[in-house]
Design an enzyme around this catalytic site. Sequence first.
Site, PDB file in Angstrom:
ATOM      1  N   LYS A   1     -12.691 -48.226  19.717  1.00 31.37           N
ATOM      2  CA  LYS A   1     -13.862 -48.546  18.880  1.00 31.37           C
ATOM      3  C   LYS A   1     -13.911 -47.629  17.651  1.00 31.37           C
ATOM      4  O   LYS A   1     -14.093 -48.073  16.520  1.00 31.37           O
ATOM      5  CB  LYS A   1     -15.114 -48.383  19.756  1.00 31.37           C
ATOM      6  CG  LYS A   1     -16.436 -48.571  19.118  1.00 31.37           C
ATOM      7  CD  LYS A   1     -17.123 -47.311  18.679  1.00 31.37           C
ATOM      8  CE  LYS A   1     -17.414 -46.303  19.754  1.00 31.37           C
ATOM      9  NZ  LYS A   1     -18.147 -45.141  19.263  1.00 31.37           N
TER      10      LYS A   1
ATOM     11  N   LYS B   1     -17.240 -38.018  11.306  1.00 31.89           N
ATOM     12  CA  LYS B   1     -16.845 -38.279  12.692  1.00 31.89           C
ATOM     13  C   LYS B   1     -15.553 -39.108  12.748  1.00 31.89           C
ATOM     14  O   LYS B   1     -14.680 -38.873  13.597  1.00 31.89           O
ATOM     15  CB  LYS B   1     -17.986 -38.996  13.429  1.00 31.89           C
ATOM     16  CG  LYS B   1     -17.665 -39.455  14.825  1.00 31.89           C
ATOM     17  CD  LYS B   1     -17.498 -38.321  15.824  1.00 31.89           C
ATOM     18  CE  LYS B   1     -17.124 -38.862  17.196  1.00 31.89           C
ATOM     19  NZ  LYS B   1     -16.905 -37.815  18.178  1.00 31.89           N
TER      20      LYS B   1
HETATM   21  P1  NAD Z   1     -21.862 -44.506  27.584  1.00 30.49           P
HETATM   22  O1  NAD Z   1     -21.293 -45.871  27.596  1.00 30.49           O
HETATM   23  O2  NAD Z   1     -21.622 -43.599  28.731  1.00 30.49           O
HETATM   24  O3  NAD Z   1     -23.458 -44.568  27.364  1.00 30.49           O
HETATM   25  C1  NAD Z   1     -24.112 -45.476  26.531  1.00 30.49           C
HETATM   26  C2  NAD Z   1     -25.468 -45.744  27.122  1.00 30.49           C
HETATM   27  O4  NAD Z   1     -26.196 -46.583  26.224  1.00 30.49           O
HETATM   28  C3  NAD Z   1     -25.401 -46.472  28.471  1.00 30.49           C
HETATM   29  O5  NAD Z   1     -26.160 -45.774  29.437  1.00 30.49           O
HETATM   30  C4  NAD Z   1     -26.000 -47.839  28.172  1.00 30.49           C
HETATM   31  O6  NAD Z   1     -26.710 -48.393  29.259  1.00 30.49           O
HETATM   32  C5  NAD Z   1     -26.936 -47.499  27.010  1.00 30.49           C
HETATM   33  N1  NAD Z   1     -27.273 -48.658  26.191  1.00 30.49           N
HETATM   34  C6  NAD Z   1     -26.437 -49.532  25.584  1.00 30.49           C
HETATM   35  N2  NAD Z   1     -27.132 -50.485  24.931  1.00 30.49           N
HETATM   36  C7  NAD Z   1     -28.449 -50.194  25.141  1.00 30.49           C
HETATM   37  C8  NAD Z   1     -29.658 -50.813  24.760  1.00 30.49           C
HETATM   38  N3  NAD Z   1     -29.657 -51.932  24.011  1.00 30.49           N
HETATM   39  N4  NAD Z   1     -30.812 -50.253  25.155  1.00 30.49           N
HETATM   40  C9  NAD Z   1     -30.822 -49.134  25.920  1.00 30.49           C
HETATM   41  N5  NAD Z   1     -29.708 -48.493  26.314  1.00 30.49           N
HETATM   42  C10 NAD Z   1     -28.542 -49.039  25.935  1.00 30.49           C
HETATM   43  O7  NAD Z   1     -21.336 -43.850  26.215  1.00 30.49           O
HETATM   44  P2  NAD Z   1     -21.231 -42.291  25.860  1.00 30.49           P
HETATM   45  O8  NAD Z   1     -19.915 -41.779  26.303  1.00 30.49           O
HETATM   46  O9  NAD Z   1     -22.486 -41.603  26.248  1.00 30.49           O
HETATM   47  O10 NAD Z   1     -21.138 -42.399  24.252  1.00 30.49           O
HETATM   48  C11 NAD Z   1     -22.264 -42.659  23.431  1.00 30.49           C
HETATM   49  C12 NAD Z   1     -21.839 -42.490  21.992  1.00 30.49           C
HETATM   50  O11 NAD Z   1     -21.383 -41.139  21.795  1.00 30.49           O
HETATM   51  C13 NAD Z   1     -20.674 -43.403  21.578  1.00 30.49           C
HETATM   52  O12 NAD Z   1     -20.854 -43.836  20.265  1.00 30.49           O
HETATM   53  C14 NAD Z   1     -19.460 -42.494  21.695  1.00 30.49           C
HETATM   54  O13 NAD Z   1     -18.411 -42.901  20.834  1.00 30.49           O
HETATM   55  C15 NAD Z   1     -20.061 -41.155  21.286  1.00 30.49           C
HETATM   56  N6  NAD Z   1     -19.366 -39.980  21.814  1.00 30.49           N
HETATM   57  C16 NAD Z   1     -18.946 -39.938  23.120  1.00 30.49           C
HETATM   58  C17 NAD Z   1     -18.283 -38.799  23.592  1.00 30.49           C
HETATM   59  C18 NAD Z   1     -17.779 -38.718  25.013  1.00 30.49           C
HETATM   60  O14 NAD Z   1     -16.976 -37.810  25.311  1.00 30.49           O
HETATM   61  N7  NAD Z   1     -18.198 -39.583  25.911  1.00 30.49           N
HETATM   62  C19 NAD Z   1     -18.069 -37.709  22.732  1.00 30.49           C
HETATM   63  C20 NAD Z   1     -18.549 -37.759  21.440  1.00 30.49           C
HETATM   64  C21 NAD Z   1     -19.200 -38.905  20.988  1.00 30.49           C
END
Ligand code: NAD
Length: 282
Positions: A237, A169
């Site tokens: 990040k 990744k």
């Molecule tokens: P986001 O910030 O939209 O969602 C993260 C969620 O995790 C939030 O709803 C938050 O409330 C929850 N959370 C955080 N700490 C928590 C805890 N202790 N207990 C319960 N829930 C908790 O992030 P995202 O965009 O969904 O990304 C998630 C992961 O996927 C990241 O690592 C990101 O790098 C990766 N990612 C994101 C994308 C994208 O396009 N958004 C694409 C590929 C990978």
Amino acid sequence: MKIGFIGLGIMGKPMAKNLLKAGYDLTVNDLVKEAVDEVVAAGAKSAGKEEIGKTCDLVMTMVPDGPQVKEIVLGEKGLINYMRRGTTFIDMSSINPITSREIAAALAEKGVEMLDAPVSGGEPKAIDGTLSFMVGGRKEVFDRFKPVLSAMGSSVVLCGDVGAGNTTKLANQIIVALNIAACSEAFMLAKMAGVDPLLVFEAIRGGLAGSTVMEAKVPMMLEGNFKPGFKIDLHIKDLNNALECGHSVGAPLPLTSVVQDFLYNLRKDGRGQEMKYVLYRN
Ligand code: NAD
């Protein structure tokens, strides 16, 4: 099989809904109540982390970064205290592979297997169930849970032992960030030199410079649409994790460092919640 799913953000929410569509018995958890309510309305149950740990055969996380995954698994009230021997943990967040290995080692002592399975594809592919999974872990565990990941993605590839998913990744994120920066710079040059960027796009998209990044991001960039699917803060990040991992293995990453500085400048200007192709200014 009872599945626990923690983290219902931009990515986790549609991914959880796809597991429900595939017929899995799902219990979900997030800090944001509205996100939980929405997935419960789609057929999931809701529970605290302790109950999820105690009752689920497989627990999956999709949260921002390593510190959150560590807190959820190894924290004072972490899953490690509750998950039963013989159960499995799959982290789908994009985190430092060193952290993935650390968590896997701690879980192994309790007889809990782990896969790291970050994704590429963003929100549209999370909704369509066509994400690409890059997985690290034992082949036997991978084979057992590949159908679960396939309910959320169209490509599921085992890249090596635990940590290999997140290493892959990071390679992906370096290529995406540098490609976006190259597109921003090139199209800005075209515009400032008086050539219509849309015509430049038409002329070069089919050649060697063409890329999936160019197809997905340049039209939005030229429209001035900086609505985030993936935010600058998240890419910072990922590049931090890449640089940290690079330092730990002695891999030089000079271009990554330069693009990371641009992203830090954008965050400083208050644009961390926008798309990273804001490097191109309309
Ligand atoms: P986001 O910030 O939209 O969602 C993260 C969620 O995790 C939030 O709803 C938050 O409330 C929850 N959370 C955080 N700490 C928590 C805890 N202790 N207990 C319960 N829930 C908790 O992030 P995202 O965009 O969904 O990304 C998630 C992961 O996927 C990241 O690592 C990101 O790098 C990766 N990612 C994101 C994308 C994208 O396009 N958004 C694409 C590929 C990978």
